[in-house]
Design a protein around this motif. Sequence first.
Motif, short mmCIF file in Angstrom:
data_model
loop_
_atom_site.label_atom_id
_atom_site.label_comp_id
_atom_site.label_asym_id
_atom_site.label_seq_id
_atom_site.Cartn_x
_atom_site.Cartn_y
_atom_site.Cartn_z
N ILE A 1 0.86 -1.19 0.00
CA ILE A 1 0.00 0.00 0.00
C ILE A 1 0.89 1.23 0.00
N LEU A 2 0.73 2.08 -1.01
CA LEU A 2 1.53 3.30 -1.11
C LEU A 2 0.82 4.42 -0.35
N VAL A 3 1.51 5.00 0.62
CA VAL A 3 0.95 6.08 1.43
C VAL A 3 1.79 7.34 1.24
N ASP A 4 1.13 8.44 0.92
CA ASP A 4 1.77 9.75 0.75
C ASP A 4 2.67 9.81 -0.48
N HIS A 5 2.51 8.92 -1.42
CA HIS A 5 3.21 9.01 -2.70
C HIS A 5 2.55 8.06 -3.69
N ASN A 6 2.64 8.41 -4.97
CA ASN A 6 2.14 7.50 -6.00
C ASN A 6 3.07 7.54 -7.22
N ASN A 7 4.31 7.95 -6.96
CA ASN A 7 5.31 8.07 -8.01
C ASN A 7 6.36 6.99 -7.82
N LEU A 8 6.61 6.19 -8.84
CA LEU A 8 7.56 5.08 -8.72
C LEU A 8 8.94 5.56 -8.29
N ALA A 9 9.35 6.74 -8.76
CA ALA A 9 10.69 7.25 -8.44
C ALA A 9 10.84 7.56 -6.96
N GLN A 10 9.71 7.72 -6.24
CA GLN A 10 9.76 8.05 -4.82
C GLN A 10 9.51 6.85 -3.93
N SER A 11 9.31 5.68 -4.54
CA SER A 11 8.94 4.50 -3.76
C SER A 11 10.16 3.65 -3.41
N VAL A 12 9.90 2.52 -2.77
CA VAL A 12 10.97 1.64 -2.32
C VAL A 12 11.59 0.91 -3.50
N ASP A 13 12.83 0.47 -3.32
CA ASP A 13 13.49 -0.32 -4.35
C ASP A 13 12.70 -1.60 -4.60
N GLY A 14 12.52 -1.96 -5.86
CA GLY A 14 11.80 -3.18 -6.20
C GLY A 14 10.31 -3.00 -6.35
N ILE B 1 -2.98 5.78 -1.08
CA ILE B 1 -3.59 6.86 -0.30
C ILE B 1 -2.63 8.05 -0.41
N ASP B 2 -3.05 9.10 -1.09
CA ASP B 2 -2.09 10.16 -1.38
C ASP B 2 -2.78 11.50 -1.62
N HIS B 3 -2.02 12.58 -1.43
CA HIS B 3 -2.56 13.93 -1.67
C HIS B 3 -1.71 14.70 -2.67
N HIS B 4 -0.82 14.01 -3.38
CA HIS B 4 0.05 14.66 -4.36
C HIS B 4 -0.54 14.54 -5.77
N ASN B 5 0.13 15.22 -6.72
CA ASN B 5 -0.26 15.08 -8.11
C ASN B 5 -0.04 13.64 -8.56
N LEU B 6 -0.78 13.20 -9.56
CA LEU B 6 -0.68 11.81 -10.00
C LEU B 6 0.59 11.60 -10.82
N GLY B 7 1.33 10.55 -10.47
CA GLY B 7 2.55 10.23 -11.18
C GLY B 7 2.30 9.13 -12.20
N ALA B 8 3.35 8.71 -12.87
CA ALA B 8 3.24 7.66 -13.88
C ALA B 8 3.32 6.30 -13.20
N ILE B 9 2.18 5.80 -12.77
CA ILE B 9 2.14 4.51 -12.09
C ILE B 9 0.94 3.73 -12.59
N GLY B 10 1.11 2.44 -12.72
CA GLY B 10 0.01 1.61 -13.21
C GLY B 10 -0.07 0.31 -12.44
N THR C 1 -1.92 -3.85 -12.56
CA THR C 1 -2.49 -4.85 -13.48
C THR C 1 -3.95 -5.15 -13.18
N VAL C 2 -4.38 -4.79 -11.95
CA VAL C 2 -5.78 -5.01 -11.56
C VAL C 2 -6.32 -3.74 -10.92
N PRO C 3 -7.65 -3.57 -10.87
CA PRO C 3 -8.22 -2.41 -10.19
C PRO C 3 -7.86 -2.41 -8.70
N ILE C 4 -7.63 -1.22 -8.16
CA ILE C 4 -7.29 -1.10 -6.74
C ILE C 4 -8.06 0.06 -6.13
N ASN C 5 -8.05 0.13 -4.81
CA ASN C 5 -8.59 1.29 -4.12
C ASN C 5 -7.58 2.43 -4.23
N PHE C 6 -8.00 3.55 -4.78
CA PHE C 6 -7.12 4.70 -4.94
C PHE C 6 -7.83 5.89 -4.31
#
Length: 239
Positions: A1-14, A24-33, A35-40
């Motif tokens: 679960i990504l909290v306070d970010h939705n940008n791959l460059a800001q996430s954990v390695d791997g 769960i985030d309050h930032h601008n939408l980044g380039a992330i996708g 494979t299945v629908p999720i709660n956003f």
Amino acid sequence: ILVDHNNLAQSVDGIEEADILEIIDHHNLGAIGTTVPINFRSKPVGCTATMIYDMFIEEKVPIPKNIAGIMLSAILSDTLLLTSPTTTEDDRFVAVKLANIAKVDIDNYGTEMLKAASSIAGKSVEELIKMDFKSFVVGSKNLGIGQIMTMDFDTVKEKIDEFVNKLNEMANTNYSNVVIFVTDIIKNGSYVIYDEKSESIIADSFGIKNIHQGVFLPKLVSRKKQILPSILNTIDTEN
């Protein structure tokens, strides 16, 4: 679960190999996708903790005192004691509720917290740059923006050449542009330090006529709402 970010460059390695279950985030939408629908859950508030408070209430889960204190700390930090332009009425409402649970005075606690957090004594230039540093991928560009919260710019100024050298090094290896904003909440503004090839971008982004390392920009305090949009707009225009 990504909290306070939705940008791959800001996430954990791997993260590319992980199954993202929720965001769960309050930032601008980044380039992330996915494979299945999720709660956003995305909402234009000053702090993600404000959204998490709503989730506690929705699920009828009592918030423990220590957790309320942590969430309040996040809101006061993100919104600079509820003074940042990102602050909403939701943030103010939630801050009061959490302060009551945590049994602290918002003004007194927030001021002491920011004083402690703004101490830069004993930290190296590299440590200061990485204190709150985020990467943003914009087309073919990799943009690095750091923010240092302190009321002691004089200490930073003494090492400004070291800062510039380090930012130049970063810009010549992993980044196309690297900028550090040294934010003083008492003066309600930020000093700007940048790698040398970013001078025109910074000047154009913030309308600076006589740009120099360490130039002070009044009322510029929010990376999310003021700094990043201005820089992205300039990059888009140049492209």
